[in-house]
Write a protein that holds these residues in place. Structure first.
Motif, PDB file in Angstrom:
ATOM      1  N   ASP A 183       0.820  -1.204   0.000  1.00  0.00           N
ATOM      2  CA  ASP A 183       0.000   0.000   0.000  1.00  0.00           C
ATOM      3  C   ASP A 183       0.855   1.256   0.000  1.00  0.00           C
ATOM      4  O   ASP A 183       0.486   2.276  -0.596  1.00  0.00           O
ATOM      5  N   HIS A 202       4.556   1.533  -3.882  1.00  0.00           N
ATOM      6  CA  HIS A 202       3.866   1.143  -5.099  1.00  0.00           C
ATOM      7  C   HIS A 202       4.851   0.579  -6.124  1.00  0.00           C
ATOM      8  O   HIS A 202       6.042   0.918  -6.121  1.00  0.00           O
ATOM      9  N   LYS A 208       6.819   0.439  -9.610  1.00  0.00           N
ATOM     10  CA  LYS A 208       7.380   1.590 -10.328  1.00  0.00           C
ATOM     11  C   LYS A 208       7.802   1.193 -11.743  1.00  0.00           C
ATOM     12  O   LYS A 208       8.159   0.047 -11.999  1.00  0.00           O
ATOM     13  N   THR A 236       6.573  -4.347  -5.891  1.00  0.00           N
ATOM     14  CA  THR A 236       6.894  -3.961  -4.521  1.00  0.00           C
ATOM     15  C   THR A 236       7.935  -4.909  -3.920  1.00  0.00           C
ATOM     16  O   THR A 236       7.878  -6.122  -4.131  1.00  0.00           O
ATOM     17  N   SER A 240       2.828   2.565 -18.991  1.00  0.00           N
ATOM     18  CA  SER A 240       2.574   3.436 -17.841  1.00  0.00           C
ATOM     19  C   SER A 240       1.743   2.680 -16.816  1.00  0.00           C
ATOM     20  O   SER A 240       1.128   1.658 -17.117  1.00  0.00           O
ATOM     21  N   LEU A 241       1.742   3.215 -15.572  1.00  0.00           N
ATOM     22  CA  LEU A 241       0.985   2.637 -14.471  1.00  0.00           C
ATOM     23  C   LEU A 241      -0.069   3.631 -13.999  1.00  0.00           C
ATOM     24  O   LEU A 241       0.173   4.839 -13.971  1.00  0.00           O
ATOM     25  N   GLU A 242      -1.232   3.111 -13.616  1.00  0.00           N
ATOM     26  CA  GLU A 242      -2.301   3.970 -13.114  1.00  0.00           C
ATOM     27  C   GLU A 242      -2.057   4.301 -11.644  1.00  0.00           C
ATOM     28  O   GLU A 242      -1.553   3.469 -10.879  1.00  0.00           O
ATOM     29  N   HIS A 243      -2.437   5.501 -11.234  1.00  0.00           N
ATOM     30  CA  HIS A 243      -2.405   5.912  -9.825  1.00  0.00           C
ATOM     31  C   HIS A 243      -3.828   5.773  -9.296  1.00  0.00           C
ATOM     32  O   HIS A 243      -4.746   6.434  -9.775  1.00  0.00           O
ATOM     33  N   LYS A 244      -4.019   4.924  -8.289  1.00  0.00           N
ATOM     34  CA  LYS A 244      -5.356   4.456  -7.943  1.00  0.00           C
ATOM     35  C   LYS A 244      -5.747   4.787  -6.505  1.00  0.00           C
ATOM     36  O   LYS A 244      -4.907   5.096  -5.657  1.00  0.00           O
ATOM     37  N   HIS A 283      -2.869  -0.615  -4.156  1.00  0.00           N
ATOM     38  CA  HIS A 283      -1.641   0.016  -4.632  1.00  0.00           C
ATOM     39  C   HIS A 283      -0.542  -0.986  -4.952  1.00  0.00           C
ATOM     40  O   HIS A 283       0.306  -0.723  -5.800  1.00  0.00           O
ATOM     41  N   PRO A 335       0.155  -3.689  -9.764  1.00  0.00           N
ATOM     42  CA  PRO A 335       0.391  -2.794 -10.897  1.00  0.00           C
ATOM     43  C   PRO A 335      -0.753  -2.868 -11.900  1.00  0.00           C
ATOM     44  O   PRO A 335      -1.040  -3.936 -12.457  1.00  0.00           O
TER      45      PRO A 335
END
Length: 586
Positions: free
Chosen positions: A61, A64, A66, A79, A255-259, A263, A266
């Motif tokens: 959590d 995250h 990367k 992670t 790209s990765l989403e920010h949620k 967390h 991915p």
């Protein structure tokens, strides 16, 4: 009995008393599998879940995944600690529990695999999404892939060495998969895939030496709409002549989403074919990809319903521990007492406890129907499991945070994470509205309510026995009977009204689904009470657990099942006020 062992004990109870696990295994020709073995497996899963996966839940959590540069292009670093935990999962043989023996699986019943999956998702839901998606991919390839594709990919996928993903959604094609634009062009013994997919769970990571993507795409001659979609295996690394990962395929996470939550998982934007085309291999026949993908999706939908149960259980465990420790009152002699003494806190805890037990019963009973080959009943249960359990999880994780009071709003206690993580469950693998439409349309109206009618008949027989118990269950039985009448009335209203009002089914669908969720929950808790009472009378089992089961069943039937009445009132109100307001007036 500790609250932290209760979920395992309750799962064993459901397997034994509601699923008839030993008889199920015998019917499947698996006489060497029984309740005793299931108990050992669940206990061992609990050790890995609590000892290895759960401590990483907060880590994921906060830390995250990367984006990194890897293998000549963009990639994802998971992670810290997840790779080792996943390796322990693979080495323990957990990935192969329900897989076919011919590909290295252990061929255990699906319902036992579901009970084990609850352990993983309670411990660390974001992490457990990786094997969950793999299980669905395995199902699709097992049912629809050629022998060559099965031999090439399933042994490694069943062992857990190669996880799988599901690539459906595109920027312009969410629930409406008819709008899929990803292309597949024939190129010798394979296809070249090009396009972009979004919201791909565990689309890339470094935990394994390959990832098997299942991708929906269109062939050049494909007809328009959903009938023109095909399904392809697109590996992260192409295989050499010996079946080992070799050259990097043209499939990358860009790209990765920010949620809001999950967390540690991915959520990737996947791009295929930016450098000439990703090699893909057709699964089954051309233009039938959507039906093939639904094999995976239906498996995932029951799995997501199970996540609703698991995240609610995790929130309950934290809330219960806090309530037993938090001093909030003073006796006349000046001594302090915990918030467990307050009736309203007990109400919230009982709501969480009884609801998770009802959800567990429904999830495992539904999973067992797959083992029995009862496709009609399994398909009927699937939208209820997915929709009702995930909607209820929103309320239960809210209650977990509420019990913490102000500390629930503070991230350090951990309660807020469950609240945030649960929010995705009503959205992915088909929103609540999609599940509800599936229940009223494909599962009820399409066969004139036959499947639902057969379920109601079974519930009728069981609730008649429940009513005969009397005693402390007199009110509970009365409430369950009223709920059954609501279910019968809702079914008939839908059959009578849908043909006359084109908006009726859509307007009533969510309340229709929630009604049957509470009704099924009450039915199974009533059965649980009858089984628990019989065991107590026979002097069998853990009396502490069984007496607690009687109380939780009584509470659920008295306090939760009554919600069916509100659902029915909304259903029969019809669509008029829902559809009356002009768009510009909103």
């Amino acid at each position: 009995m500790s609250e932290y062992t209760h979920p395992l004990a309750d799962a064993e109870f459901v397997l034994s008393e509601l699923v008839d696990f030993d008889d199920l295994c015998a019917d499947m020709g698996q006489d060497d599998i029984n309740s005793e073995l299931a108990s050992v497996i669940l206990s061992e899963a609990g050790k890995l879940g609590s000892g290895v996966w759960a401590p990483l839940n907060k880590v994921g959590d906060l830390q995250h995944p990367k984006m990194i540069e890897k293998d000549g292009g963009p990639g994802v670093q998971e992670t810290a600690g997840f790779a080792q935990a996943y390796q322990e999962y693979v080495e323990g043989g957990w990935a192969s529990l329900t897989g076919a023996e011919e590909f290295g699986g252990q061929n255990l019943p699906n319902v036992l695999g579901s009970a084990v999956n609850e352990v993983w998702h309670t411990a660390n839901m974001a992490f457990a999404l990786c094997p969950l998606l793999s299980q669905g991919a395995i199902e699709s390839i097992s049912h629809h892939g050629s022998e060559h594709l099965q031999q090439s990919y399933l042994p490694k996928m069943l062992s857990g060495e190669w996880p799988g993903t599901m690539n459906l959604t595109e920027p312009d094609a969410g629930t409406d998969l008819a709008a899929v634009k990803t292309k597949a062009v024939p190129n010798g013994d394979h296809y070249l895939i090009s396009g972009q997919k979004i919201f791909i769970t565990w689309g890339d990571h470094q935990m394994t030496d390959n990832i098997v993507h299942l991708v929906l795409a269109r062939l050049p001659d494909a007809p328009a709409g959903v009938k023109g979609i095909s399904l392809f295996i697109v590996p992260k690394f192409n295989l050499d002549e010996n079946g080992n990962p070799a050259e990097r395929n043209d499939a990358y996470c860009v790209s990765l989403e920010h949620k809001l939550g999950i967390h540690g998982s991915p959520t990737c934007v996947m791009s295929f074919g930016d450098n000439g085309g990703a090699k893909g291999y057709l699964v089954g026949e051309a233009h039938k990809g959507l039906s093939y993908m639904f094999t995976m999706m239906n498996h995932a939908r029951q799995g997501v319903g199970l996540q609703g149960l698991a995240i609610s259980e995790a929130s309950y465990q934290h809330a219960l521990a806090y309530a037993k420790e938090r001093l909030q009152g003073t006796n006349k002699d000046g001594s302090r007492f915990t918030i467990m003494k307050f009736p309203d806190v007990r109400r919230m805890l009982m709501q969480m406890k009884s609801s998770t037990e009802a959800m567990r019963a429904l999830c495992l009973v539904a999973a067992a129907e797959i083992d029995r080959g009862n496709s009609a009943r399994s398909e009927l249960f699937t939208p209820i499991v997915k929709g009702w359990c995930t909607e209820l999880s929103q309320e239960l994780t809210y209650l977990g945070t509420q019990i913490h009071g102000g500390m629930g709003f503070v991230e350090e206690t951990g309660s807020a994470q469950f609240y945030r993580d649960a929010r995705i469950l009503t959205i992915y693998e088909g929103t609540t509205g999609v599940q509800a439409q599936d229940l009223v349309g494909r599962k009820t109206l399409v066969n004139k309510g036959q499947s639902l009618g057969e379920l109601l008949d079974e519930i009728t027989v069981d609730l008649a026995k429940f009513s005969a118990m009397g005693g402390q269950f007199t009110l509970a039985a009365k409430q369950c009977q009223a709920a059954l009448e609501c279910g019968v009335a809702a079914r008939q209203w839908l059959l009578d009204t849908a043909a006359e009002d084109k908006n009726a089914a859509g307007s009533a669908s969510v309340n229709f689904m929630m009604l049957f969720g509470y009704l099924c929950g009450g039915w199974l808790m009533a059965k649980s009470a009858m089984q628990a009472k019989a065991k107590l009378d026979a002097g069998q089992g853990n009396s502490e657990f069984l007496n607690a089961k009687l109380i939780s069943a009584q509470f659920f039937c008295e306090h939760m099942v009554v919600r069916t009445q509100a659902c029915l009132a909304s259903i029969t109100a019809g669509s008029e006020s829902i559809m009356a307001l002009p768009e510009d007036a909103f």
